[in-house]
Design a protein around this motif. Structure first.
Motif, PDB file in Angstrom:
ATOM      1  N   ASP A 241       0.804  -1.212   0.000  1.00 35.54           N
ATOM      2  CA  ASP A 241       0.000   0.000   0.000  1.00 35.54           C
ATOM      3  C   ASP A 241       0.838   1.263   0.000  1.00 35.54           C
ATOM      4  N   GLY A 242       2.142   1.145  -0.057  1.00 32.46           N
ATOM      5  CA  GLY A 242       3.007   2.310  -0.091  1.00 32.46           C
ATOM      6  C   GLY A 242       3.289   2.906   1.264  1.00 32.46           C
ATOM      7  N   GLY A 243       2.924   2.251   2.326  1.00 31.73           N
ATOM      8  CA  GLY A 243       3.173   2.745   3.669  1.00 31.73           C
ATOM      9  C   GLY A 243       4.581   2.420   4.112  1.00 31.73           C
ATOM     10  N   PRO A 244       4.878   2.616   5.386  1.00 37.81           N
ATOM     11  CA  PRO A 244       6.218   2.321   5.893  1.00 37.81           C
ATOM     12  C   PRO A 244       6.545   0.845   5.763  1.00 37.81           C
ATOM     13  N   VAL A 245       7.792   0.552   5.478  1.00 33.34           N
ATOM     14  CA  VAL A 245       8.221  -0.823   5.278  1.00 33.34           C
ATOM     15  C   VAL A 245       9.036  -1.276   6.472  1.00 33.34           C
ATOM     16  N   ALA A 246       9.065  -2.566   6.708  1.00 34.24           N
ATOM     17  CA  ALA A 246       9.849  -3.149   7.799  1.00 34.24           C
ATOM     18  C   ALA A 246      11.172  -3.633   7.238  1.00 34.24           C
ATOM     19  N   VAL A 247      12.254  -3.231   7.863  1.00 33.04           N
ATOM     20  CA  VAL A 247      13.573  -3.699   7.451  1.00 33.04           C
ATOM     21  C   VAL A 247      13.708  -5.147   7.882  1.00 33.04           C
ATOM     22  N   GLY A 248      13.919  -6.036   6.923  1.00 37.14           N
ATOM     23  CA  GLY A 248      13.996  -7.456   7.242  1.00 37.14           C
ATOM     24  C   GLY A 248      15.338  -7.887   7.785  1.00 37.14           C
ATOM     25  N   ALA A 259      27.514 -13.732   9.575  1.00 38.13           N
ATOM     26  CA  ALA A 259      26.516 -12.725   9.236  1.00 38.13           C
ATOM     27  C   ALA A 259      25.773 -13.093   7.958  1.00 38.13           C
ATOM     28  N   VAL A 260      26.475 -13.683   6.995  1.00 39.22           N
ATOM     29  CA  VAL A 260      25.820 -14.079   5.745  1.00 39.22           C
ATOM     30  C   VAL A 260      24.881 -15.258   5.992  1.00 39.22           C
ATOM     31  N   VAL A 261      25.259 -16.163   6.872  1.00 45.22           N
ATOM     32  CA  VAL A 261      24.359 -17.256   7.248  1.00 45.22           C
ATOM     33  C   VAL A 261      23.083 -16.692   7.870  1.00 45.22           C
ATOM     34  N   GLN A 262      23.237 -15.686   8.727  1.00 43.81           N
ATOM     35  CA  GLN A 262      22.073 -15.042   9.324  1.00 43.81           C
ATOM     36  C   GLN A 262      21.201 -14.393   8.252  1.00 43.81           C
ATOM     37  N   LEU A 263      21.826 -13.752   7.276  1.00 44.02           N
ATOM     38  CA  LEU A 263      21.080 -13.142   6.170  1.00 44.02           C
ATOM     39  C   LEU A 263      20.305 -14.198   5.391  1.00 44.02           C
ATOM     40  N   SER A 264      20.966 -15.301   5.045  1.00 48.57           N
ATOM     41  CA  SER A 264      20.302 -16.364   4.290  1.00 48.57           C
ATOM     42  C   SER A 264      19.132 -16.938   5.065  1.00 48.57           C
ATOM     43  N   PRO A 271       8.428 -11.433   4.264  1.00 46.72           N
ATOM     44  CA  PRO A 271       7.442 -11.113   3.223  1.00 46.72           C
ATOM     45  C   PRO A 271       8.118 -10.343   2.098  1.00 46.72           C
ATOM     46  N   LYS A 272       7.563 -10.441   0.920  1.00 49.84           N
ATOM     47  CA  LYS A 272       8.145  -9.752  -0.227  1.00 49.84           C
ATOM     48  C   LYS A 272       7.500  -8.388  -0.395  1.00 49.84           C
ATOM     49  N   PRO A 273       8.281  -7.399  -0.859  1.00 50.40           N
ATOM     50  CA  PRO A 273       9.706  -7.482  -1.209  1.00 50.40           C
ATOM     51  C   PRO A 273      10.608  -7.499   0.025  1.00 50.40           C
ATOM     52  N   TRP A 274      11.751  -8.180  -0.089  1.00 46.47           N
ATOM     53  CA  TRP A 274      12.714  -8.183   0.990  1.00 46.47           C
ATOM     54  C   TRP A 274      13.338  -6.797   1.116  1.00 46.47           C
ATOM     55  N   VAL A 275      13.497  -6.322   2.338  1.00 43.27           N
ATOM     56  CA  VAL A 275      14.133  -5.025   2.588  1.00 43.27           C
ATOM     57  C   VAL A 275      15.407  -5.280   3.381  1.00 43.27           C
ATOM     58  N   GLY A 379      18.826   5.111  -1.079  1.00 43.32           N
ATOM     59  CA  GLY A 379      19.972   5.668  -0.377  1.00 43.32           C
ATOM     60  C   GLY A 379      19.925   5.555   1.116  1.00 43.32           C
ATOM     61  N   SER A 380      18.716   5.545   1.718  1.00 44.26           N
ATOM     62  CA  SER A 380      18.626   5.545   3.173  1.00 44.26           C
ATOM     63  C   SER A 380      17.420   4.745   3.603  1.00 44.26           C
ATOM     64  N   ALA A 381      17.242   4.642   4.929  1.00 41.76           N
ATOM     65  CA  ALA A 381      16.124   3.887   5.489  1.00 41.76           C
ATOM     66  C   ALA A 381      14.913   4.774   5.736  1.00 41.76           C
ATOM     67  N   THR A 382      14.843   5.941   5.063  1.00 44.34           N
ATOM     68  CA  THR A 382      13.713   6.835   5.246  1.00 44.34           C
ATOM     69  C   THR A 382      12.417   6.120   4.864  1.00 44.34           C
ATOM     70  N   GLY A 383      11.416   6.198   5.725  1.00 43.28           N
ATOM     71  CA  GLY A 383      10.146   5.533   5.441  1.00 43.28           C
ATOM     72  C   GLY A 383      10.072   4.126   5.969  1.00 43.28           C
ATOM     73  N   ALA A 384      11.183   3.599   6.514  1.00 45.55           N
ATOM     74  CA  ALA A 384      11.159   2.250   7.071  1.00 45.55           C
ATOM     75  C   ALA A 384      10.603   2.286   8.487  1.00 45.55           C
ATOM     76  N   VAL A 385      10.027   1.167   8.893  1.00 49.28           N
ATOM     77  CA  VAL A 385       9.478   1.077  10.243  1.00 49.28           C
ATOM     78  C   VAL A 385      10.582   1.260  11.277  1.00 49.28           C
ATOM     79  N   SER A 386      11.703   0.640  11.067  1.00 48.92           N
ATOM     80  CA  SER A 386      12.831   0.760  11.985  1.00 48.92           C
ATOM     81  C   SER A 386      14.083   0.359  11.246  1.00 48.92           C
ATOM     82  N   THR A 387      15.228   0.558  11.855  1.00 50.88           N
ATOM     83  CA  THR A 387      16.492   0.121  11.277  1.00 50.88           C
ATOM     84  C   THR A 387      17.006  -1.124  11.983  1.00 50.88           C
ATOM     85  N   ARG A 388      16.113  -1.829  12.630  1.00 52.94           N
ATOM     86  CA  ARG A 388      16.464  -3.076  13.300  1.00 52.94           C
ATOM     87  C   ARG A 388      15.868  -4.243  12.537  1.00 52.94           C
ATOM     88  N   SER A 389      16.597  -5.351  12.521  1.00 51.30           N
ATOM     89  CA  SER A 389      16.114  -6.515  11.794  1.00 51.30           C
ATOM     90  C   SER A 389      14.807  -7.010  12.382  1.00 51.30           C
TER      91      SER A 389
END
Length: 505
Positions: A241-248, A259-264, A271-275, A379-389
């Motif tokens: 809906d174009g609202g704030p997104v959650a950083v996955g 760290a890459v194992v954690q990412l995988s 949920p898609k799209p992955w952020v 460029g940045s996390a503007t509009g994201a719900v948070s900068t935490r996984s």
């Protein structure tokens, strides 16, 4: 280049999630013990004991005696294996020996030939919905189970999120020359692996082989990661809906193999799209670059959409880590950079970097191949719900039903909850959520139909929680558990304090 390159390595070392030094040392000791071998192993049956065992406060206490005990391989096997077993008698009175402190409770990994709870298999989770069971647990049943050392390494790899290595080990066991070619439960474990990692095509190929070999229908397909992603539809709806997104996932300062194992592992259930947020990355090591390149190649063949926050920062770090003409830099960093350019669809820049790679190492660079996935940079996390996984695990809302007692003529409340996602590292927030939703119910059923994976540290925390609930007079059962998670529960001793029911194949 031969001395530094890691680009052909298929495996990297995984470390345990952060924690105290004592916990890490004990976990390392557990893994060493689990992959050990023994010439013989005597199965034992543990009689039920009156009263409640004291709670275990932490994982080091759980394994306090591990160095003093003889090395015994862990007992990892699902019910129905080749060696017949005899269930213990639950109605008999405990002997004098049984009244002594339980050595297995104090050190379950020191006597892993001891029982693991096994129960009738429950129906599998229906696609697109969360499974809530209605049947209550009456008495804790403990069954004698034979040790199966051939599955130890695969279970460890899966718990560490090294899914490719676990798959390789299991497929070797059921291959034409494998020692488990005719072993039904090992085949079913492979099916559970493919469903837990969302691999549809390998599942279908295995189904054909299974039907021909056993002359029966193969298990039905469903993707656990897709079901877990569907369970977070509210987040996905906000993104559409174009609202704030959650950083996955948020990249740490240092991107290493762990760290890459954690990412995988994290992206399996997003949920898609992955952020994905790369903005805080400062250092990438060679092992991390090698694993990142392999992960990017896997993503390139997937129909998935993702958003990279700080994506240009990732490219800058990769470029600074492997400058043109510096042959001391590991080529894996260059190759990870090239794969990243495929994902973001930059063929012109790919060609420029490929030429620099050729000049630096005097070898032919990889050729351009278009990727099926779509990665968009911001460029940045503007509009994201948070900068935490985002959290890797969720706890479903409780459903309480009444169980009619046939003999007592009264009804007992039965509370059913769901564990969704993956239990990894410190799971205290998840356990606190469970505590808050239990209410006063004495009979608690926890559906694991949407539980993908449990690692060592999380399994230790879960064991402590189960023992504490039993000390409160509650009866805990885990239902619809797939085999690789059930084997981890077995290894950590969870099955001694709670009933564990395998999911229907």
């Amino acid at each position: 280049m031969d001395a530094t390159s890691r680009i052909d390595e298929s495996e990297v070392r995984h470390t345990q999630p952060p924690g105290s030094t004592a916990v890490k040392d004990k976990i390392d000791a557990i893994e060493k013990q689990m992959v050990g071998s023994a010439s013989s192993l005597t199965r034992t049956a543990v009689a039920p004991r009156p009263g409640v065992r004291p709670p275990i406060s932490n994982l080091p206490t759980l394994t306090a005696q591990i160095d003093a005990e003889p090395t015994v391989p862990m007992g990892l096997v699902a019910s129905g294996f080749d060696t017949p077993t005899e269930p213990m008698t639950l109605g008999s009175a405990p002997s004098a020996a049984a009244a002594e402190p339980n050595a297995i409770a104090a050190n379950p990994l020191g006597a892993l030939s001891a029982p693991v709870a096994a129960a009738p298999k429950a129906p599998q989770a229906p696609a697109g919905g969360l499974l809530l069971a209605q049947r209550a647990l009456h008495d804790l049943e403990v069954s004698d189970i034979a040790h199966d050392p051939e599955l130890d390494e695969a279970v460890i790899a899966f718990a560490n999120a090294d899914f490719a290595h676990a798959e390789k080990l299991l497929l070797n066991l059921i291959s034409h020359k494998g020692s488990r070619r005719t072993h039904l439960d090992t085949w079913l474990t492979v099916f559970d692996l493919f469903r837990a990692t969302g691999q549809h095509n390998p599942f279908d190929n295995l189904s054909l082989d299974f039907s021909q070999h056993f002359q029966r229908s193969a298990p039905q397909w469903f993707s656990l990661p897709r079901l877990v992603a569907d369970a977070t539809t509210s987040t996905a709806s906000r993104q559409r809906d174009g609202g704030p997104v959650a950083v996955g996932w948020v990249c740490p300062n240092t991107l290493d193999a762990e760290a890459v194992v954690q990412l995988s592992s994290q992206t399996m259930q997003l949920p898609k799209p992955w952020v994905l947020d790369w903005s805080v990355l400062q250092v990438i090591d060679a092992d991390g670059a090698s694993r990142l390149r392999a992960l990017f190649r896997q993503w390139a063949s997937m129909d998935v959409e993702m958003r990279w926050i700080g994506g240009d920062h990732l490219f800058a770090i990769l470029q600074d880590s492997a400058p043109v003409g510096v042959r001391d830099a590991d080529p894996a960093i260059w190759l990870a950079r090239l794969e990243a350019m495929r994902l973001v669809n930059r063929p012109d820049q790919f060609d420029d970097v490929a030429i620099d790679y050729c000049v630096t190492y005097e070898v032919s660079p990889p050729s351009w191949e278009p990727a099926e996935c779509v990665a968009r940079l911001s460029g940045s996390a503007t509009g994201a719900v948070s900068t935490r996984s985002a959290s890797m695990s969720l706890v479903g809302e409780p459903v309480t039903t009444l169980l009619d007692e046939q003999s007592g003529g009264r009804s007992q409340p039965v509370t059913t909850l769901e564990l969704v996602g993956q239990l990894s590292g410190d799971i205290n927030p998840t356990l606190e959520s469970l505590n808050a939703k239990l209410g006063a119910s004495e009979i608690v059923r926890i559906s694991c139909a949407l539980l993908i994976r449990v690692d060592f540290v999380a399994a230790g925390d879960l064991l402590n929680w189960v023992v504490a609930k039993r000390a409160e007079g509650r009866q805990i059962s885990f239902i619809d558990v797939h085999r690789l998670v059930a084997l981890m529960f077995s290894a950590m001793g969870v099955g001694e304090h709670a009933q564990v029911q395998l999911r229907h194949a």
